[in-house]
Design a protein around this motif. Sequence first.
Motif, PDB file in Angstrom:
ATOM      1  N   ARG A 147     -52.082   9.410  -0.956  1.00  0.00           N
ATOM      2  CA  ARG A 147     -50.885   9.101  -1.738  1.00  0.00           C
ATOM      3  C   ARG A 147     -49.800   8.590  -0.799  1.00  0.00           C
ATOM      4  O   ARG A 147     -49.710   8.991   0.358  1.00  0.00           O
ATOM      5  CB  ARG A 147     -50.388  10.326  -2.524  1.00  0.00           C
ATOM      6  N   VAL A 148     -48.995   7.694  -1.330  1.00  0.00           N
ATOM      7  CA  VAL A 148     -47.874   7.122  -0.597  1.00  0.00           C
ATOM      8  C   VAL A 148     -46.596   7.514  -1.324  1.00  0.00           C
ATOM      9  O   VAL A 148     -46.476   7.311  -2.539  1.00  0.00           O
ATOM     10  CB  VAL A 148     -47.979   5.586  -0.515  1.00  0.00           C
ATOM     11  N   THR A 155     -48.067  -0.784  -6.404  1.00  0.00           N
ATOM     12  CA  THR A 155     -48.916  -0.486  -5.246  1.00  0.00           C
ATOM     13  C   THR A 155     -49.572   0.880  -5.377  1.00  0.00           C
ATOM     14  O   THR A 155     -50.453   1.224  -4.586  1.00  0.00           O
ATOM     15  CB  THR A 155     -48.102  -0.503  -3.938  1.00  0.00           C
ATOM     16  N   VAL A 175     -42.365   7.207  -1.272  1.00  0.00           N
ATOM     17  CA  VAL A 175     -41.158   6.575  -0.755  1.00  0.00           C
ATOM     18  C   VAL A 175     -39.985   7.442  -1.188  1.00  0.00           C
ATOM     19  O   VAL A 175     -39.726   7.608  -2.382  1.00  0.00           O
ATOM     20  CB  VAL A 175     -40.997   5.137  -1.287  1.00  0.00           C
ATOM     21  N   GLY A 233     -53.217   3.341  -1.059  1.00  0.00           N
ATOM     22  CA  GLY A 233     -52.184   3.253  -2.082  1.00  0.00           C
ATOM     23  C   GLY A 233     -51.414   1.961  -2.003  1.00  0.00           C
ATOM     24  O   GLY A 233     -50.752   1.567  -2.950  1.00  0.00           O
ATOM     25  N   SER A 234     -51.448   1.249  -0.884  1.00  0.00           N
ATOM     26  CA  SER A 234     -50.684   0.010  -0.748  1.00  0.00           C
ATOM     27  C   SER A 234     -51.569  -1.224  -0.761  1.00  0.00           C
ATOM     28  O   SER A 234     -51.117  -2.321  -0.494  1.00  0.00           O
ATOM     29  CB  SER A 234     -49.885   0.033   0.558  1.00  0.00           C
ATOM     30  N   LEU A 291     -45.582  -0.905   3.544  1.00  0.00           N
ATOM     31  CA  LEU A 291     -46.824  -0.318   3.042  1.00  0.00           C
ATOM     32  C   LEU A 291     -48.073  -1.074   3.510  1.00  0.00           C
ATOM     33  O   LEU A 291     -49.080  -0.430   3.858  1.00  0.00           O
ATOM     34  CB  LEU A 291     -46.797  -0.228   1.516  1.00  0.00           C
ATOM     35  N   THR A 311     -42.425  -2.869  -0.069  1.00  0.00           N
ATOM     36  CA  THR A 311     -43.637  -3.382  -0.709  1.00  0.00           C
ATOM     37  C   THR A 311     -44.353  -4.404   0.156  1.00  0.00           C
ATOM     38  O   THR A 311     -45.575  -4.336   0.342  1.00  0.00           O
ATOM     39  CB  THR A 311     -43.284  -4.030  -2.066  1.00  0.00           C
ATOM     40  N   THR A 330     -50.976  12.251   2.916  1.00  0.00           N
ATOM     41  CA  THR A 330     -49.678  11.694   2.534  1.00  0.00           C
ATOM     42  C   THR A 330     -49.154  10.718   3.572  1.00  0.00           C
ATOM     43  O   THR A 330     -49.172  11.014   4.770  1.00  0.00           O
ATOM     44  CB  THR A 330     -48.632  12.827   2.369  1.00  0.00           C
ATOM     45  N   ALA A 364     -47.630   3.615  -5.204  1.00  0.00           N
ATOM     46  CA  ALA A 364     -46.719   4.536  -4.521  1.00  0.00           C
ATOM     47  C   ALA A 364     -45.915   5.350  -5.529  1.00  0.00           C
ATOM     48  O   ALA A 364     -45.668   4.923  -6.661  1.00  0.00           O
ATOM     49  CB  ALA A 364     -45.763   3.759  -3.616  1.00  0.00           C
ATOM     50  N   THR A 365     -45.491   6.524  -5.094  1.00  0.00           N
ATOM     51  CA  THR A 365     -44.533   7.339  -5.833  1.00  0.00           C
ATOM     52  C   THR A 365     -43.178   7.181  -5.170  1.00  0.00           C
ATOM     53  O   THR A 365     -43.069   7.273  -3.950  1.00  0.00           O
ATOM     54  CB  THR A 365     -44.947   8.825  -5.808  1.00  0.00           C
TER      55      THR A 365
END
Length: 260
Positions: free
Chosen positions: A147-148, A176, A150, A7-8, A138, A134, A36, A178-179
């Motif tokens: 999934r990432v 990236t 924050v 994810g990053s 990550l 960012t 996660t 991310a959620t």
Amino acid sequence: MPSMRTGSGWLCRGALRAAALILGLSPAVAAESVATALVVSVDVSQSVDDTRFRLQMEGIAEALEDSSVVGAITGNPGGILFAMVTWADRADLVVGWRRIASRADAVATAALVRATPRQAGEFTCLGQMFRTVTAGVLPALPVPAERVVVDVSGDGIDNCTDAESLNGAHEALLATGATVNGLPILVPGENDVVGAGAYRAPGYGLLPTPLPQERTSLEQWYRAHVIGGPGAFLLAAEGYGDFSRALRRKFVIEISALGR
């Protein structure tokens, strides 16, 4: 050298093996992904006194030790990855990436959270936190994550970044994959209304650009400027005394990937 997509961004296998050695993981485990990767990002600016800081650290530790949270963690093969950032004038990675796959792991991580020292800082620099996560947090993921997430908590609005820069930093983080979820801490009589003419946080009037001109609620400001990405949601805490309860519920939703 082959790489893996997360994810990053891209993580090379060599970097994964090096990170595995640091974390004490076997090469076989290092090649696995987790469902996660969770970054807990905590406001520690001037409005957060020592009592509030300790309530936040204890709330995070208690949430990690909670049976429902541990159940959500262990329900994922390989557990989760966890990191914690505190932010005020700058953002610091105070608990680096750790795999939590058991109750013992959760308890050990909770101990690190409780031992986190208070970070000095006056302003609420949300944009700076976005940029740090960012660019620095990550990309350091030790294994790929499906999934990432924050998880951002705080009791005020950004007061050190102009609107364009804040939006740019937010968009870069969301790019990236991310959620970003929000946990605004509502303090009656203190941050009921935010924006120019209402909540004048430290540094107001001394900054290159003024605080947002609209008067709004902290929840609405978080909806507009904090949350974003796949399945993003907001869950407010009714004061610092409610922080632990709100965070426990939020962790279960985030780690289990449940709909709110």
